[in-house]
Design a protein around this motif. Structure first.
Motif, mmCIF file in Angstrom:
data_model
loop_
_atom_site.group_PDB
_atom_site.id
_atom_site.type_symbol
_atom_site.label_atom_id
_atom_site.label_comp_id
_atom_site.label_asym_id
_atom_site.label_seq_id
_atom_site.Cartn_x
_atom_site.Cartn_y
_atom_site.Cartn_z
ATOM 1 N N GLY A 1 0.807 -1.206 0.000
ATOM 2 C CA GLY A 1 0.000 0.000 0.000
ATOM 3 C C GLY A 1 0.843 1.260 0.000
ATOM 4 O O GLY A 1 0.505 2.252 -0.662
ATOM 5 N N GLN A 2 1.949 1.263 0.743
ATOM 6 C CA GLN A 2 2.840 2.415 0.771
ATOM 7 C C GLN A 2 3.477 2.653 -0.593
ATOM 8 O O GLN A 2 3.603 3.804 -1.041
ATOM 9 C CB GLN A 2 3.922 2.213 1.839
ATOM 10 N N LYS A 3 3.848 1.577 -1.264
ATOM 11 C CA LYS A 3 4.433 1.724 -2.604
ATOM 12 C C LYS A 3 3.449 2.374 -3.569
ATOM 13 O O LYS A 3 3.811 3.259 -4.346
ATOM 14 C CB LYS A 3 4.856 0.352 -3.149
ATOM 15 N N ARG A 4 2.188 1.935 -3.516
ATOM 16 C CA ARG A 4 1.205 2.498 -4.444
ATOM 17 C C ARG A 4 0.883 3.944 -4.096
ATOM 18 O O ARG A 4 0.665 4.774 -4.982
ATOM 19 C CB ARG A 4 -0.072 1.647 -4.447
ATOM 20 N N ARG A 5 0.872 4.280 -2.802
ATOM 21 C CA ARG A 5 0.628 5.672 -2.427
ATOM 22 C C ARG A 5 1.789 6.562 -2.867
ATOM 23 O O ARG A 5 1.576 7.707 -3.276
ATOM 24 C CB ARG A 5 0.375 5.799 -0.914
ATOM 25 N N LEU A 6 3.007 6.035 -2.811
ATOM 26 C CA LEU A 6 4.145 6.806 -3.318
ATOM 27 C C LEU A 6 4.030 6.992 -4.828
ATOM 28 O O LEU A 6 4.313 8.072 -5.354
ATOM 29 C CB LEU A 6 5.466 6.128 -2.957
ATOM 30 N N ASP A 7 3.616 5.935 -5.534
ATOM 31 C CA ASP A 7 3.416 6.061 -6.985
ATOM 32 C C ASP A 7 2.415 7.179 -7.292
ATOM 33 O O ASP A 7 2.605 7.970 -8.227
ATOM 34 C CB ASP A 7 2.896 4.738 -7.569
ATOM 35 N N ILE A 8 1.338 7.241 -6.500
ATOM 36 C CA ILE A 8 0.335 8.282 -6.711
ATOM 37 C C ILE A 8 0.912 9.653 -6.386
ATOM 38 O O ILE A 8 0.661 10.639 -7.099
ATOM 39 C CB ILE A 8 -0.929 7.996 -5.873
ATOM 40 N N ALA A 9 1.716 9.737 -5.329
ATOM 41 C CA ALA A 9 2.359 11.016 -4.995
ATOM 42 C C ALA A 9 3.239 11.495 -6.152
ATOM 43 O O ALA A 9 3.232 12.684 -6.499
ATOM 44 C CB ALA A 9 3.191 10.862 -3.722
ATOM 45 N N ILE A 10 3.985 10.569 -6.755
ATOM 46 C CA ILE A 10 4.825 10.937 -7.900
ATOM 47 C C ILE A 10 3.959 11.422 -9.057
ATOM 48 O O ILE A 10 4.273 12.410 -9.725
ATOM 49 C CB ILE A 10 5.692 9.728 -8.324
ATOM 50 N N GLY A 11 2.830 10.738 -9.273
ATOM 51 C CA GLY A 11 1.921 11.144 -10.345
ATOM 52 C C GLY A 11 1.267 12.490 -10.093
ATOM 53 O O GLY A 11 0.818 13.164 -11.025
ATOM 54 N N MET A 12 1.205 12.903 -8.818
ATOM 55 C CA MET A 12 0.559 14.165 -8.437
ATOM 56 C C MET A 12 1.539 15.324 -8.296
ATOM 57 O O MET A 12 1.129 16.444 -8.014
ATOM 58 C CB MET A 12 -0.186 13.978 -7.109
ATOM 59 N N ILE A 13 2.824 15.083 -8.479
ATOM 60 C CA ILE A 13 3.842 16.074 -8.154
ATOM 61 C C ILE A 13 3.650 17.384 -8.908
ATOM 62 O O ILE A 13 3.927 18.474 -8.396
ATOM 63 C CB ILE A 13 5.260 15.502 -8.396
ATOM 64 N N ASN A 14 3.144 17.313 -10.127
ATOM 65 C CA ASN A 14 2.977 18.516 -10.963
ATOM 66 C C ASN A 14 1.592 19.142 -10.842
ATOM 67 O O ASN A 14 1.207 19.962 -11.658
ATOM 68 C CB ASN A 14 3.247 18.178 -12.430
#
Length: 257
Positions: free
Chosen positions: A143-156
């Protein structure tokens, strides 16, 4: 709600030897600002090809595509500035901490060091990742990995975020936690374009749904309206019943709790 994504007659074919195989054959879509739009279909339906075209990773053969009023053919760089994309495999650097990864991604989008640090801090807090900020991905839960993936996708700060099967492989608890995060993003104004094989997930999250089969959109509507349309007296149809009726295929993933 205003229109944020529009396609008309979207097409893409692949050549195998002397044969031409149409993967996407005239797809019409309309997604509105601030909604979670579920994109469903059996394997081989053309979902991944469609998603790759919408995120500028693949050039269409024909059709119109507009995202945030930008034309896919004429302004792909503008589209990349306003979208986020989280693939099935994710985008985190296995050798970087969550903090380092987010700072790098922010800098690639042209943010100053101060802006990057502020944005990374905001996302770590919003997605409950502050406790792993200085750890490497090998120590994260699924779950933490997927939330980090989403954070990266939201960075911009994207206007529309494309999530490609974001909860695949997660346990039920982690899946529900991620659902909550997706809803929060929607409530903050981000439009979500969600592909999933989980009917329960699509039903729980989506404001509207499109079902794709054999390269075409076969049905679009709210989960409630699609289920009501095939329900009989005294029996409420499930979204999986809708999927089966319109694709002729039973979705086994619907049974994964």
């Amino acid at each position: 709600m205003s229109q944020i994504l529009y396609t008309s007659g979207l097409q893409k074919s692949y050549k195998t030897g002397k044969e031409t195989i149409p993967a996407v054959n005239g797809v019409d879509l309309e997604v509105f600002s601030g909604e979670i739009f579920g994109f469903l279909g059996p394997n081989g339906a053309g979902k991944t090809t469609t998603l790759r075209m919408l995120t500028t990773l693949l050039q269409p053969d024909a059709g119109e595509v507009s995202i945030c009023s930008y034309d896919l053919y004429q302004q792909p760089e503008k589209i990349r500035e306003v979208i986020g994309y989280v693939s099935q495999s994710g985008g985190a650097d296995k050798d970087a901490t969550a903090w380092e990864d987010l700072i790098l991604q922010a800098r690639l989008y042209g943010m100053s060091k101060r802006e990057a640090a502020a944005r990374a801090s905001d996302l770590l807090a919003a997605l409950g990742l502050e406790s792993i900020a200085d750890r490497r991905p090998a120590t994260y839960s699924g779950g933490q990995k997927r939330r980090l993936d989403i954070a990266i996708g939201m960075i911009n700060r994207p206007k529309i975020l494309f999530l490609d099967e974001p909860t695949t492989g997660l346990d039920p608890h982690s899946r529900e936690q991620l659902w909550d995060e997706v809803r929060k993003l929607r409530d903050l104004g981000t439009t979500i374009f969600l592909t999933t094989h989980y009917m329960e997930e699509a039903d729980a999250l989506s404001d509207r749904i499109a079902i794709m089969d054999q390269g075409q959109i076969v049905l679009t509507g709210t989960p409630a309206s699609l289920k009501d349309a095939i329900s009989s007296s005294g029996t409420q149809a499930s979204l999986n019943d809708v999927f089966l009726q319109h694709t002729g295929r039973y979705n086994k993933s619907a049974q994964i709790a």
